[in-house]
Scaffold this active site. Structure first.
Site, PDB file in Angstrom:
ATOM      1  N   ASN A  90       1.050  -1.106   0.050  1.00  0.00           N
ATOM      2  CA  ASN A  90      -0.016   0.060  -0.045  1.00  0.00           C
ATOM      3  C   ASN A  90       0.912   1.044   0.086  1.00  0.00           C
ATOM      4  O   ASN A  90       1.508   1.494   1.034  1.00  0.00           O
ATOM      5  CB  ASN A  90      -0.805   0.014   1.488  1.00  0.00           C
ATOM      6  CG  ASN A  90      -1.686   1.121   1.305  1.00  0.00           C
ATOM      7  OD1 ASN A  90      -1.828   2.034   0.496  1.00  0.00           O
ATOM      8  ND2 ASN A  90      -2.264   1.579   2.640  1.00  0.00           N
TER       9      ASN A  90
ATOM     10  N   LYS B  20       0.089   4.499  -0.510  1.00  0.00           N
ATOM     11  CA  LYS B  20      -0.479   5.561   0.164  1.00  0.00           C
ATOM     12  C   LYS B  20      -0.181   6.830  -0.812  1.00  0.00           C
ATOM     13  O   LYS B  20      -0.038   6.368  -2.042  1.00  0.00           O
ATOM     14  CB  LYS B  20      -0.041   5.782   1.694  1.00  0.00           C
ATOM     15  CG  LYS B  20      -0.142   4.384   2.461  1.00  0.00           C
ATOM     16  CD  LYS B  20      -0.332   4.772   4.106  1.00  0.00           C
ATOM     17  CE  LYS B  20      -0.181   3.548   4.713  1.00  0.00           C
ATOM     18  NZ  LYS B  20      -0.397   3.508   6.008  1.00  0.00           N
TER      19      LYS B  20
ATOM     20  N   HIS C 213      -9.839   1.400   4.528  1.00  0.00           N
ATOM     21  CA  HIS C 213      -8.430   1.432   5.142  1.00  0.00           C
ATOM     22  C   HIS C 213      -8.635   2.505   6.526  1.00  0.00           C
ATOM     23  O   HIS C 213      -9.489   3.474   6.239  1.00  0.00           O
ATOM     24  CB  HIS C 213      -7.419   2.029   4.473  1.00  0.00           C
ATOM     25  CG  HIS C 213      -6.066   2.189   4.978  1.00  0.00           C
ATOM     26  ND1 HIS C 213      -5.819   3.087   5.713  1.00  0.00           N
ATOM     27  CD2 HIS C 213      -5.038   1.250   4.953  1.00  0.00           C
ATOM     28  CE1 HIS C 213      -4.498   3.023   6.462  1.00  0.00           C
ATOM     29  NE2 HIS C 213      -4.168   1.810   5.687  1.00  0.00           N
TER      30      HIS C 213
ATOM     31  N   GLU D  93      -7.047   5.048   7.342  1.00  0.00           N
ATOM     32  CA  GLU D  93      -6.937   6.491   7.202  1.00  0.00           C
ATOM     33  C   GLU D  93      -8.351   6.829   6.327  1.00  0.00           C
ATOM     34  O   GLU D  93      -8.560   8.106   6.583  1.00  0.00           O
ATOM     35  CB  GLU D  93      -5.756   6.464   6.270  1.00  0.00           C
ATOM     36  CG  GLU D  93      -4.461   6.489   7.149  1.00  0.00           C
ATOM     37  CD  GLU D  93      -3.194   5.753   6.497  1.00  0.00           C
ATOM     38  OE1 GLU D  93      -3.211   5.745   5.393  1.00  0.00           O
ATOM     39  OE2 GLU D  93      -2.253   5.351   7.270  1.00  0.00           O
TER      40      GLU D  93
ATOM     41  N   GLU E 160      -5.915  -4.786  10.372  1.00  0.00           N
ATOM     42  CA  GLU E 160      -5.021  -3.736  10.717  1.00  0.00           C
ATOM     43  C   GLU E 160      -5.038  -2.942  11.790  1.00  0.00           C
ATOM     44  O   GLU E 160      -5.864  -1.908  11.953  1.00  0.00           O
ATOM     45  CB  GLU E 160      -4.732  -2.738   9.633  1.00  0.00           C
ATOM     46  CG  GLU E 160      -4.390  -3.420   7.989  1.00  0.00           C
ATOM     47  CD  GLU E 160      -3.632  -2.274   7.123  1.00  0.00           C
ATOM     48  OE1 GLU E 160      -2.593  -2.562   6.755  1.00  0.00           O
ATOM     49  OE2 GLU E 160      -4.447  -1.323   6.992  1.00  0.00           O
TER      50      GLU E 160
ATOM     51  N   GLY F 281       2.239   2.351  10.634  1.00  0.00           N
ATOM     52  CA  GLY F 281       3.038   3.617  10.379  1.00  0.00           C
ATOM     53  C   GLY F 281       3.787   3.991  11.663  1.00  0.00           C
ATOM     54  O   GLY F 281       4.413   4.693  12.023  1.00  0.00           O
TER      55      GLY F 281
ATOM     56  N   SER G 214       2.925  -2.011  10.167  1.00  0.00           N
ATOM     57  CA  SER G 214       4.367  -2.006  10.569  1.00  0.00           C
ATOM     58  C   SER G 214       4.969  -3.430  10.323  1.00  0.00           C
ATOM     59  O   SER G 214       5.879  -3.731  10.979  1.00  0.00           O
ATOM     60  CB  SER G 214       4.773  -1.647  12.096  1.00  0.00           C
ATOM     61  OG  SER G 214       4.411  -0.302  12.031  1.00  0.00           O
TER      62      SER G 214
HETATM   63  P1  PGA Z   1       2.368   0.579   7.668  1.00  0.00           P
HETATM   64  O1  PGA Z   1       1.085   0.623   6.883  1.00  0.00           O
HETATM   65  O2  PGA Z   1       3.012  -0.899   6.793  1.00  0.00           O
HETATM   66  O3  PGA Z   1       3.325   1.557   7.032  1.00  0.00           O
HETATM   67  O4  PGA Z   1       2.244   0.378   9.073  1.00  0.00           O
HETATM   68  C1  PGA Z   1       0.193  -0.606   6.663  1.00  0.00           C
HETATM   69  C2  PGA Z   1      -1.194   0.188   6.041  1.00  0.00           C
HETATM   70  O5  PGA Z   1      -1.638   1.235   6.413  1.00  0.00           O
HETATM   71  O6  PGA Z   1      -1.514  -0.645   5.192  1.00  0.00           O
END
Ligand code: PGA
Length: 248
Positions: free
Chosen positions: A9, A11, A94, A96, A165, A171, A209
């Site tokens: 992903n 982003k 997601h 976000e 998640e 993140g 992460s």
């Molecule tokens: P990350 O993000 O691996 O940077 O924690 C995962 C995601 O948001 O899909």
């Protein structure tokens, strides 16, 4: 056991020049025995993916899809438009999107429905915030989020991918322990098994992460069928190391 799947992903990261190098490096590094892998890129770069990746082992996808079919929805991108660019996957729900764009469980369920109707596999994200985990609500939250998607999509549910998640792990560098992740995956698997005769078709990804160092221990868990990778998907070597860990 369901076959492992690793999805990047990106982003809101990338540029035409940087993507070119990253996609070429990932493509070159995927071995013949690699598990299925995909990158979900910002929509303007789907054409670039289609051009560079068509016919190869690396698939591509979108990070969102509109809940509407077409019409006066400025800024939205429909499932049919994504299909024009050969996408195989679309992330929906997601955290976000839920957090910054106010997407409800019902919105996410409709987005999954639009994707499925266009022949695109929705990667449905579920996960609790830190406050919800600390309040002992993890199970209730993820069950509620998944239940909305099951309710709306009925018998098509075996065609989705689910990504657990935990919001506090995204993140932050703070990964869920393999046991914490497995516990939730086990719950989601049971919920899916009650909804479809073919729960084994549904890959259950972990995201938050995940990186080259912790991937193997997470992927070794019985109900973790792959990963949704944010930060570590922006470096070819890291992404390929996770794909290699999933391809054992
Ligand atoms: P990350 O993000 O691996 O940077 O924690 C995962 C995601 O948001 O899909």
């Amino acid at each position: 056991m369901t076959r492992q799947l690793i999805v990047g992903n990106w982003k809101m990261n990338g540029s035409l020049a940087a993507n070119h190098d990253l996609l070429r490096a990932i493509q070159a590094g995927l071995s013949a025995t690699a598990c299925p892998a995909a990158v979900c890129v910002p929509s303007p770069y789907l054409a670039q993916c289609q051009q560079l990746l068509q016919g190869g082992a690396l698939h591509w996808g979108a990070q969102d899809v509109s809940a509407h079919e077409q019409g006066a929805f400025t800024g939205e991108v429909s499932a049919a438009m994504l299909r024009d660019f050969g996408v195989r996957y679309a992330i929906v729900g997601h955290s976000e999107r839920r957090q910054y764009h106010g997407e409800s469980d019902a919105d996410v369920a409709t987005k999954a429905q639009r994707a499925l109707a266009a022949g695109i596999t929705p990667i449905v994200c579920v996960g609790e915030t830190l406050a919800e985990r600390e309040a002992g609500q993890t199970q209730a939250v993820v069950k509620r989020q998944l239940a909305a998607v099951i309710h709306t999509n009925g018998h098509c549910i075996s065609e989705i991918v689910v990504a657990y998640e935990p919001v506090w792990a995204i993140g932050t560098g703070q990964t869920a322990t393999p046991a914490q992740a497995q516990e939730v995956h086990d719950l989601l698997r049971a919920q899916l098994a009650a909804a479809t005769a073919h729960p084994e078709r549904i890959s259950l990804l972990y995201g938050g992460s995940m990186n080259a160092s912790n991937a193997a221990s997470l992927l070794a868990q019985q109900d973790i069928d792959g990963g949704l990778i944010g930060g570590a998907s922006l470096k070819a070597a890291d992404f390929l190391a996770i794909v290699a860990a999933a391809s054992q």
